[in-house]
Design a protein around this motif. Structure first.
Motif, mmCIF file in Angstrom:
data_model
loop_
_atom_site.group_PDB
_atom_site.id
_atom_site.type_symbol
_atom_site.label_atom_id
_atom_site.label_comp_id
_atom_site.label_asym_id
_atom_site.label_seq_id
_atom_site.Cartn_x
_atom_site.Cartn_y
_atom_site.Cartn_z
ATOM 1 N N GLY A 157 0.902 -1.158 0.114
ATOM 2 C CA GLY A 157 -0.001 0.030 -0.094
ATOM 3 C C GLY A 157 0.804 1.364 -0.102
ATOM 4 O O GLY A 157 0.593 2.052 -0.884
ATOM 5 N N ILE A 167 2.245 1.625 -3.395
ATOM 6 C CA ILE A 167 1.223 2.107 -4.380
ATOM 7 C C ILE A 167 1.148 3.834 -4.139
ATOM 8 O O ILE A 167 1.241 4.360 -5.096
ATOM 9 N N LYS A 201 4.120 5.522 -5.634
ATOM 10 C CA LYS A 201 4.062 5.666 -7.120
ATOM 11 C C LYS A 201 2.907 6.648 -7.503
ATOM 12 O O LYS A 201 3.369 7.501 -8.594
ATOM 13 N N ARG A 202 1.769 6.599 -6.925
ATOM 14 C CA ARG A 202 0.898 7.614 -7.065
ATOM 15 C C ARG A 202 1.143 8.989 -7.154
ATOM 16 O O ARG A 202 0.755 9.886 -7.771
ATOM 17 N N VAL A 205 -1.628 -4.247 -8.604
ATOM 18 C CA VAL A 205 -1.215 -4.319 -7.308
ATOM 19 C C VAL A 205 -2.481 -4.279 -6.429
ATOM 20 O O VAL A 205 -3.168 -3.356 -6.438
ATOM 21 N N THR A 221 -4.174 -4.544 -2.285
ATOM 22 C CA THR A 221 -3.681 -4.657 -0.984
ATOM 23 C C THR A 221 -5.137 -5.010 -0.122
ATOM 24 O O THR A 221 -6.048 -4.452 -0.567
ATOM 25 N N THR A 223 -8.065 -2.752 -2.013
ATOM 26 C CA THR A 223 -7.696 -1.602 -2.867
ATOM 27 C C THR A 223 -6.461 -1.818 -3.630
ATOM 28 O O THR A 223 -5.591 -2.655 -3.253
ATOM 29 N N SER A 234 -4.085 -0.570 -7.592
ATOM 30 C CA SER A 234 -4.385 0.263 -8.669
ATOM 31 C C SER A 234 -3.206 -0.462 -9.756
ATOM 32 O O SER A 234 -2.392 -1.610 -9.456
#
Lengths: 502, 261
Positions: free
Chosen positions: A462, A465, A468-469, B63, B65, B73, B75
Motif C-alpha cells: 500500500g 502504491i 508511485k501515485r 497491485v 492490498t 484497494t 491500482s
C-alpha cells in the motif's frame, strides 16, 4: 461536428483494417493448429454430420441431457475420433518459427491478458460502433469447439470457448456443449462456465440444460446453473429460484446463490419472494437473513431503501444484520449517497465505516465532499476516518487543500496512510506547491518506513502504491531506496515494474 | 459427655471437609500454550500481492492490498499495441473478500481511463470492469465473470461479459495457524493469540475465556487489537485431548465456522 465525423470515419477505416487483419490471423491460427495436428477439418465435418444425423433421430434435448443416448447414436467424442481424418502434417508448409500467430495463441493463455484484450476489443468496438456478431464465423466456431474438448488446453481457454459457443446458440453447438457437460472428465469449473453461459443463449435448449444442471450433485455447478437461470429471468426462472430459496434440502451456498439470482431479476414476484423469505426466517437464521439482504441490495435503491431503513431502525441489537444492510447497498443501482449519508451518523462505528466504504466504491457516489469533510472533523473512530478518506477519494471534486490539513493532523497511523493515498491521487491535479513540499517532507519518509518495515504485506505494498501515485521527485527517490533495501520480493517486483515502464 | 461431643464435632468436621473437597471444583493451574494448524476445510484469504501479465504486444499489471476487514484497494495499468494503434489505460481498484459456509467470493471493481492513439489522433475512453470470482482452494485460482463497460466520449459505450480466471498469489493457499498463550487470573483465562496466514502475515488478538471442569472444555473469545480490527473468534477446546471442537467468527471480513464434535 464535421471534424468528429471525419475522425469517426478515420477510425472506422482503422477498425476495418483491424478486422481484416484479425481474419487473416485467424486463418493463420487454424493453419498452425492443423500443423500441430490439433484441428482435423474432415473430422469436424463428420462430427457435424453425426450431430445432424442424431438430431434427426432424437429430440435435441435427449442428446443434451442424456449421455447414454449419445453413446448409442454417435458414440462419445473419443470413439468418434476414429472417424476423423487428420491432415498429414508433412503436407502443411513449414511455418516460420515463433510467428505472430503463435504469439497471439500465447496471448490468449492468461485471463488477465484476455481481459486487456477484451477492453481493447470493446474500445475498438466502441470506436467502430460494432458489436461482437452473434453468429460466429466457421473458423471461430471450429476453433472454439476444438478448445472446448481439448483436455491439454488450459481451463481458462476452455471456459472462454464454452462461453463463446453458448452465446452462439445453434442447436448443433448446444448439443456439443451438452456432451462436454455430461463428460465425467470435464473439470467442474468448465461445467460451471457452460451452464452459466447457456443463460445468455437465445436457444431454448440452453434453458433445458440449465434446468438439468440445477439438479447436479456438485454445488459449484448448481450455483452456476442458478446464475444462468437468473440471466434468463423469466417466470419459470423466478419460480425455480423461489423454490430453492425456501428449500430445506439445498446447501446454504446454493440457497444464497438462488437468493442472489432472484435479486437480479427485475420482477415484482422475485422481490416479494425475497422480502417474504426474510420475514419468515427465524431470527436465529442470521446468515440466511443476511443472504436475502445481499440479494435485495443488487436492486435499485429507490425500490429497497424503505425495507433497508426499517431493518436498520428495528434491529439496533443486531449489529451484524445492520452491517449487512449497508454492505448490500454497495451493489445497489441508482444514487446511493443520500441513503448512506443518513447512516454516516449511526451510533455503531462499524455501520458508519461500512457506509463510508460503500461511498468509496459506488459508481454514483453523489456530490457530498463537504459533508464528508465535516464528518472527518468530528469522527472519533480512526477506522471510520480511514474509510472517510477513501470515500473522499471517490469524489470528483474533493477539495484537496482542506482535506490535506486534516490528514497531516491525523493521529492514527493507518488512517493517516490512507489519507496520504488520497493526497497522492489528487496531487497530480493540484497546483499547490506548498502542499507538494509538505507531502514530500511529512508523508514520503513515513511511507518509505512503512514500505520497508511494516509487518503486513498489504501495508508494505500500500505504501509503495501511494509513493508511485504521488509521482514527486522525493517519492521517486524513496522508491529507489526501498528497492535497494527491501527484502520483500513483491515490493521489489512492483517498483521494478514501474521502472521498466518508465 | 463432653468427650462424646468433641468426637462428634471432629466427625462432623471431617464430613464437612469431605463434602467441601468433593464439591469444590478442581482448580487448574492454567498457563497453557496451544498451537493449531488449519489445513483442511477452513481457509482465510489475503489477496495482497502483485498480478502481472506480459504478453505479445502489451502487458497488464496491478497491485492489490487487503486490509483487516477484507477490503481490497489497488491500482494498475495496461498497454497494448496492435495495427499501428497504442492503447494505454490506468485503473484504480476497490473490492472485498467475503466468505460464508466455506465459499469465498471476491468482488473487484476496476475503474479505468485510457487513450487509443494512432500517432496522429488520440481518443480518450473511460470504463469500469466488475469482477466476481470464487476461490478454488484446490487449484489455487479464482474463477468467475468479468463485466466490462467502455465509454468513448462522443461515440457511446459498449459492454459485455466473459469468464475470468486469476491465479492466487504464490504464497497464498488459505491455510493458517493459530497460537494461543493463556494464563489463569482470578478464575478467568486471559492471554494473547496470533493468527498467522500462509503468506506470513500475523494478526494479533487478546483472549478471555473460561474453563468448565464438568465438561473439561475451555471456551476462548479472541477479540481484535489494532492489527486485526474487525476480526473476532470464539473457540472451544477439549482439554482432554487439546483439540478444537468449535471455531466461529470473522477474520479479515471472512466468516469462519467449524464444529468438530
Amino acid at each position: 461536428m464535421k471534424k468528429r465525423e471525419d475522425m469517426m470515419n478515420k477510425y472506422k477505416k482503422y477498425f476495418i483494417v483491424f478486422l481484416c487483419a484479425s481474419l487473416v490471423e485467424a486463418v493463420f491460427i487454424i493453419i498452425l493448429m492443423a500443423q500441430r495436428g490439433d484441428i482435423r477439418k474432415s473430422g469436424n465435418k463428420h462430427r457435424q454430420e453425426n450431430v445432424s444425423e442424431a438430431v434427426g433421430l432424437l429430440r435435441p434435448t435427449d442428446l443434451l441431457l442424456n449421455p447414454q443416448v449419445q453413446l448409442r447414436h454417435g458414440g462419445p467424442l473419443e470413439s468418434r475420433g476414429q472417424l476423423q481424418t487428420s491432415i498429414p502434417t508433412q503436407q502443411i508448409p513449414h511455418q516460420p518459427e515463433q510467428s505472430k500467430t503463435q504469439q497471439i495463441l500465447e496471448l490468449t493463455e492468461k485471463s488477465s491478458e484476455r481481459s486487456v484484450r477484451a477492453i481493447v476489443s470493446a474500445v475498438f468496438g466502441t470506436l467502430g460502433r460494432q458489436s461482437e456478431p452473434n453468429e460466429l464465423s466457421k473458423e471461430k466456431l471450429a476453433d472454439s469447439m476444438h478448445l472446448l474438448f481439448d483436455k491439454e488446453a488450459s481451463l481458462n481457454k476452455r471456459r472462454q470457448a464454452a462461453w463463446t459457443l453458448a452465446k452462439n446458440g445453434s442447436t448443433e453447438t448446444l448439443v456439443e456443449l451438452g456432451k462436454a457437460f455430461s463428460d465425467s472428465d470435464t473439470p467442474i469449473y468448465l461445467k460451471a462456465a457452460i451452464v452459466e453461459a447457456l443463460g445468455y443463449s437465445p436457444n431454448p435448449l440452453g434453458k433445458k440444460l440449465i434446468l438439468t444442471a440445477i439438479k447436479d450433485d456438485n454445488d459449484v455447478v448448481v450455483r452456476a446453473a442458478i446464475r444462468g437461470l437468473s440471466v434468463i429471468g423469466d417466470e419459470e426462472a423466478v419460480s425455480k429460484l423461489s423454490d430453492i430459496v425456501v428449500s430445506t434440502d439445498a446447501s446454504s451456498t446454493v440457497i444464497s446463490e438462488a437468493a442472489l439470482g432472484l435479486g437480479k431479476i427485475n420482477s415484482p414476484d422475485a422481490y416479494d419472494t425475497l422480502v417474504s423469505a426474510y420475514y419468515s426466517a427465524i431470527p436465529e437464521n442470521a446468515d440466511f437473513r443476511e443472504d436475502i439482504i445481499a440479494a435485495l441490495g443488487q436492486r435499485d435503491i429507490s425500490e429497497t431503501s424503505q425495507f433497508f431503513q426499517k431493518i436498520l431502525d428495528e434491529n439496533t441489537a443486531n449489529p451484524s444484520l445492520r452491517l449487512a444492510v449497508i454492505e448490500a447497498v454497495e451493489d445497489a443501482k441508482g444514487d446511493i449517497s443520500s441513503f448512506l449519508l443518513n447512516n454516516l451518523h449511526d451510533k455503531d462505528s462499524e455501520v458508519r465505516a461500512a457506509a463510508c466504504w460503500a461511498l468509496a466504491t459506488a459508481s454514483e457516489s453523489g456530490l457530498i465532499t463537504k459533508e464528508l469533510q465535516e464528518l472527518l472533523l468530528t469522527e472519533e473512530d480512526a477506522g471510520v476516518r480511514k474509510r472517510l478518506y477513501q470515500a473522499l477519494g471517490n469524489q470528483e471534486s474533493a477539495d484537496i487543500d482542506i482535506t490535506a490539513q486534516i490528514i497531516f493532523k491525523e493521529t492514527d497511523s493507518d488512517a493517516r496512510l490512507t489519507g496520504y493515498d488520497f493526497l497522492a491521487k489528487k496531487l497530480v491535479s493540484s497546483k499547490n506547491a506548498d502542499l507538494m513540499e509538505w507531502f514530500d517532507k511529512a508523508a514520503v519518509p513515513e511511507l518509505q518506513e512503512v514500505a520497508l518495515t511494516a509487518d503486513k504485506s498489504g501495508s508494505r505494498l500500500g505504501a509503495v502504491i501511494t509513493l508511485k501515485r504521488a509521482n514527486t521527485i522525493e517519492s521517486h527517490r524513496a522508491l529507489e531506496e526501498i528497492l535497494a533495501k527491501s527484502a520483500d520480493t513483491e515490493v521489489v517486483k512492483v517498483i521494478e515494474g514501474t521502472k521498466n515502464k518508465q | 459427655m463432653r468427650n462424646k461431643s468433641v468426637q462428634e464435632c471432629i466427625k462432623q468436621g471431617w464430613m464437612v471437609l469431605l463434602l467441601v473437597i468433593f464439591f469444590t471444583p478442581i482448580q487448574r493451574a492454567f498457563a497453557e500454550s496451544y498451537y493449531f494448524d488449519f489445513e483442511g476445510d477452513l481457509h482465510v484469504w489475503d489477496l495482497s500481492g502483485s498480478y502481472n501479465g506480459d504478453f505479445s504486444g502489451g502487458n497488464m499489471s496491478y497491485v492489490l492490498t487487503q486490509d483487516a476487514q477484507g477490503k481490497l484497494t489497488g491500482s494498475g495499468s495496461a498497454s497494448y499495441s496492435a495495427y499501428s494503434m497504442d492503447v494505454n489505460m490506468s485503473f484504480g481498484i476497490t473490492g472485498s473478500v467475503k466468505q460464508t459456509s466455506g465459499l469465498a467470493i471476491v468482488k473487484m471493481s476496476f475503474k479505468f481511463t485510457g487513450t487509443v492513439s494512432n500517432g496522429l489522433d488520440t481518443i480518450e475512453f473511460t470504463g469500469k470492469a466488475t469482477v466476481k470470482v470464487e476461490i478454488d482452494s484446490v487449484a489455487g485460482t479464482m474463477n468467475g465473470i468479468i463485466r466490462l463497460r467502455v465509454s468513448v466520449k462522443g461515440y457511446g459505450s459498449e459492454s459485455f461479459e466473459e469468464p475470468y480466471s486469476i491465479e492466487l498469489p504464490a504464497d497464498m493457499d488459505g491455510t493458517f495457524s493459530l497460537e494461543l498463550n493463556v494464563v489463569e487470573e482470578n478464575r478467568e483465562l486471559l492471554g494473547t493469540g496470533e493468527l498467522i496466514l500462509s503468506n506470513g502475515d500475523t494478526y494479533h488478538f487478546s483472549i478471555t475465556g473460561k474453563y468448565n471442569y464438568r465438561t473439561d472444555k475451555s471456551k476462548f473469545k479472541l477479540t481484535e487489537d489494532v492489527s486485526s480490527k474487525g476480526s473476532k473468534l470464539k473457540i472451544i477446546i477439549d482439554e482432554s485431548d487439546g483439540v478444537i471442537t468449535s471455531i466461529n467468527g470473522k477474520i479479515l471480513g471472512q466468516k469462519i465456522k467449524g464444529i468438530y464434535d
